[in-house]
Design a protein around this motif. Structure first.
Motif, mmCIF file in Angstrom:
data_model
loop_
_atom_site.group_PDB
_atom_site.id
_atom_site.type_symbol
_atom_site.label_atom_id
_atom_site.label_comp_id
_atom_site.label_asym_id
_atom_site.label_seq_id
_atom_site.Cartn_x
_atom_site.Cartn_y
_atom_site.Cartn_z
ATOM 1 N N SER A 310 0.700 -1.264 -0.333
ATOM 2 C CA SER A 310 0.092 -0.107 0.363
ATOM 3 C C SER A 310 0.688 1.443 -0.286
ATOM 4 O O SER A 310 0.709 2.225 0.036
ATOM 5 C CB SER A 310 -0.912 -0.129 1.316
ATOM 6 O OG SER A 310 -0.612 0.573 2.384
ATOM 7 N N PHE A 313 1.482 0.922 -4.154
ATOM 8 C CA PHE A 313 0.246 1.374 -5.343
ATOM 9 C C PHE A 313 -1.265 1.887 -4.473
ATOM 10 O O PHE A 313 -1.744 2.493 -5.068
ATOM 11 C CB PHE A 313 0.250 0.225 -5.316
ATOM 12 C CG PHE A 313 0.935 -0.800 -5.826
ATOM 13 C CD1 PHE A 313 1.285 -0.776 -7.047
ATOM 14 C CD2 PHE A 313 1.341 -1.958 -5.049
ATOM 15 C CE1 PHE A 313 2.990 -1.278 -8.106
ATOM 16 C CE2 PHE A 313 2.898 -2.505 -6.064
ATOM 17 C CZ PHE A 313 3.129 -2.343 -6.865
ATOM 18 N N ARG A 316 -6.609 2.063 -1.305
ATOM 19 C CA ARG A 316 -7.351 2.090 -1.766
ATOM 20 C C ARG A 316 -7.472 0.853 -2.435
ATOM 21 O O ARG A 316 -8.010 -0.003 -2.323
ATOM 22 C CB ARG A 316 -8.117 3.095 -2.676
ATOM 23 C CG ARG A 316 -8.585 4.302 -1.695
ATOM 24 C CD ARG A 316 -9.546 5.358 -2.186
ATOM 25 N NE ARG A 316 -8.586 5.641 -3.112
ATOM 26 C CZ ARG A 316 -9.634 5.919 -4.405
ATOM 27 N NH1 ARG A 316 -11.485 6.715 -4.228
ATOM 28 N NH2 ARG A 316 -8.825 6.413 -5.210
ATOM 29 N N ARG A 317 -6.254 1.147 -3.663
ATOM 30 C CA ARG A 317 -6.116 -0.233 -4.328
ATOM 31 C C ARG A 317 -5.656 -1.572 -3.554
ATOM 32 O O ARG A 317 -6.012 -2.687 -3.837
ATOM 33 C CB ARG A 317 -5.103 0.222 -4.867
ATOM 34 C CG ARG A 317 -4.513 -0.407 -6.429
ATOM 35 C CD ARG A 317 -3.539 -0.396 -7.650
ATOM 36 N NE ARG A 317 -3.870 1.302 -7.995
ATOM 37 C CZ ARG A 317 -3.062 1.693 -9.037
ATOM 38 N NH1 ARG A 317 -2.428 1.821 -9.455
ATOM 39 N NH2 ARG A 317 -3.802 3.065 -8.988
ATOM 40 N N LEU A 321 -8.608 -4.838 -3.528
ATOM 41 C CA LEU A 321 -7.862 -6.409 -3.766
ATOM 42 C C LEU A 321 -8.144 -7.074 -3.303
ATOM 43 O O LEU A 321 -8.749 -8.364 -3.881
ATOM 44 C CB LEU A 321 -6.449 -6.724 -4.552
ATOM 45 C CG LEU A 321 -6.059 -7.035 -5.085
ATOM 46 C CD1 LEU A 321 -6.572 -7.974 -6.899
ATOM 47 C CD2 LEU A 321 -4.508 -7.156 -4.930
ATOM 48 N N GLU A 432 -7.656 8.854 -2.127
ATOM 49 C CA GLU A 432 -6.075 8.359 -2.301
ATOM 50 C C GLU A 432 -5.906 8.620 -0.486
ATOM 51 O O GLU A 432 -5.235 10.256 -0.956
ATOM 52 C CB GLU A 432 -5.335 7.830 -2.980
ATOM 53 C CG GLU A 432 -4.013 7.354 -2.755
ATOM 54 C CD GLU A 432 -4.639 5.806 -1.800
ATOM 55 O OE1 GLU A 432 -3.318 5.731 -1.011
ATOM 56 O OE2 GLU A 432 -4.936 5.195 -1.960
#
Length: 450
Positions: A310, A313, A316-317, A321, A432
């Motif tokens: 995290s 990237f 949130r992403r 996932l 983000e």
């Protein structure tokens, strides 16, 4: 020109190394989660017969799991109280208090007479002690993750803040290991008679270790700076919870939504599995305990990995996932359990807990970054703990009721998948937060700089 030593100390408050802070936080959260999860396992395995013997097996289990859920009702209250004083007095003092309350209530459970000895007073006292556990844990999480987040740097905050999160599988690992060991070496009659008390009494020794470590760390620089600024502010401050609900209510709702899928899935995987395997599939409890034990061990190391991802990237992403993966895997999870193969059950549980780690790993940094420093303990705790009532607190109870009503795991899978998809919706509504400075006086309502 000679500088005032007191002014220098205020500008450069004492700091503790991030490794020591992480160690203190991880050990403390492991002990507190050990106490909390120990109750959940005992509720599924022994409390139904020791404290609710007048009921039939299914009803007794539901009653035992209902007392498990009551602990979650107390968690937002603990979050409110600890959050208020944690934002006013500091993170460290409240962390010491939460550990004392949790350990004391757990040891008292180990000394509690059963229904056969004192009748209805036994389940009532058990419920009261569970409320104390929930109250203590409600204050623990916010302080533990904030003391790490506010000591660490923004570049690696996800990695460092994920370590207190590892206290959850660490505590579950410890609780399950102790119960599995006792189940393996003790006859069933001895375990029901007195063996179940040993893990609860062990908590007393663990708490002393945790206190010794926690007392040695310093308060966070971010809190000290905010407290110093507040002393020079002419207008009186509103109570932190009032400030949060007035100005940062959107962040509270985002935290609650992000928590739903993570919390529901976790308690179905780690608590309901004991009910499903022992009562529905008629497998020995050792099979369930071994699966949770191995899965928790893998998850312990997966959490900081996903926290580090995290940092690279975005919160949130990685979180999304995990939620999407859980929504799909939960159907395979029950299909593998239904094979009755110990190896398949271990695989099902381990993969599910790794997917959960993808949500839980970035969560500490994400929730810390949502709120401003003056109300961060209150905001993060309230968002985290309010969702716990609707999510984890009711998950084993709802899952057991669905299984009893439909005679199938499919409704349980749909329940978990639906909660995971609601988490994805909440993440889509959030900005983000990766890279945000925790010294900022404003909440995270703008996207972080790329």
């Amino acid at each position: 020109m000679t500088q005032n030593p007191a002014a220098t100390a205020a500008q450069n408050p004492p700091r503790t190394s991030i490794a020591r802070v992480v160690t203190a936080s991880l050990i403390g959260t492991t002990i507190e989660w050990y106490d909390f999860f120990l109750y959940g396992s005992a509720a599924a395995l022994v409390f139904n017969t020791l404290f609710f013997p007048a009921a039939d097996p299914v009803t007794g289990t539901l009653l035992a799991l209902a007392t498990f859920a009551i602990g979650f009702v107390a968690r937002p209250v603990g979050g409110l109280v600890f959050g208020h004083y944690g934002d006013r007095l500091g993170r460290k003092k409240l962390l010491v208090l939460s550990l004392l309350l949790m350990g004391g209530s757990t040891v008292a459970m180990g000394l509690l007479p059963t229904y056969a000895t004192i009748g209805m007073a036994a389940p009532l006292l058990l419920t009261l002690l569970r409320l104390v556990q929930g109250f203590a844990l409600g204050g623990e999480w916010g302080g533990a993750v904030l003391i790490v987040s506010e000591h660490g740097d923004a570049r690696r905050r996800g990695f460092w803040a994920a370590w207190p999160q590892a206290g959850a599988p660490g505590g579950n690992l410890l609780a399950t290991a102790v119960l599995a060991l006792l189940a393996a070496v003790q006859p069933e009659a001895d375990f029901l008679a007195w063996g179940w008390r040993i893990p609860f009494l062990l908590s007393g020794a663990l708490v002393l270790i945790g206190l010794w470590i926690r007392i040695s760390i310093a308060e966070t620089p971010a809190f000290q700076a905010a407290a110093e600024a507040a002393r020079h502010r002419p207008e009186p401050e509103r109570a932190p919870i009032v400030e949060v609900l007035r100005t940062q209510w959107r962040q509270v709702l985002i935290a609650m939504g992000a928590r739903l899928g993570e919390n529901v899935s976790y308690y179905v995987i780690t608590s309901f599995i004991l009910v499903y395997l022992t009562q529905s599939l008629q497998l020995p409890k050792q099979v369930a305990l071994n699966a949770v034990l191995i899965g928790s061990l893998v998850q312990f190391f997966a959490l900081p990995l996903f926290g580090a991802l995290s940092d690279r990237f975005g919160r949130r992403r990685v979180y999304a996932l995990g939620a999407l993966g859980m929504a799909g895997w939960v159907f395979a999870f029950f299909a593998l359990l239904d094979t009755r193969s110990p190896l398949a059950i271990i695989v099902a549980t381990t993969v599910a807990l790794v997917l959960h780690a993808a949500m839980y790993g970035p969560q500490a940094a994400f929730f810390s970054e949502l709120f401003s420093t003056r109300v961060r303990y209150s905001g993060a705790s309230v968002g985290y703990q309010l969702a716990s009532i609707l999510a984890g607190g009711l998950a084993p109870l709802i899952a057991t009721a669905l299984l009893d009503a439909f005679g199938s795991s499919v409704p349980v899978s749909l329940y978990v998948a639906g909660a995971a998809l609601l988490t994805v919706v909440a993440l889509a509504a959030a900005a983000e937060t990766r890279g945000r400075a925790l010294s900022s006086p404003r909440p995270a309502d703008e996207p972080a700089a790329p």
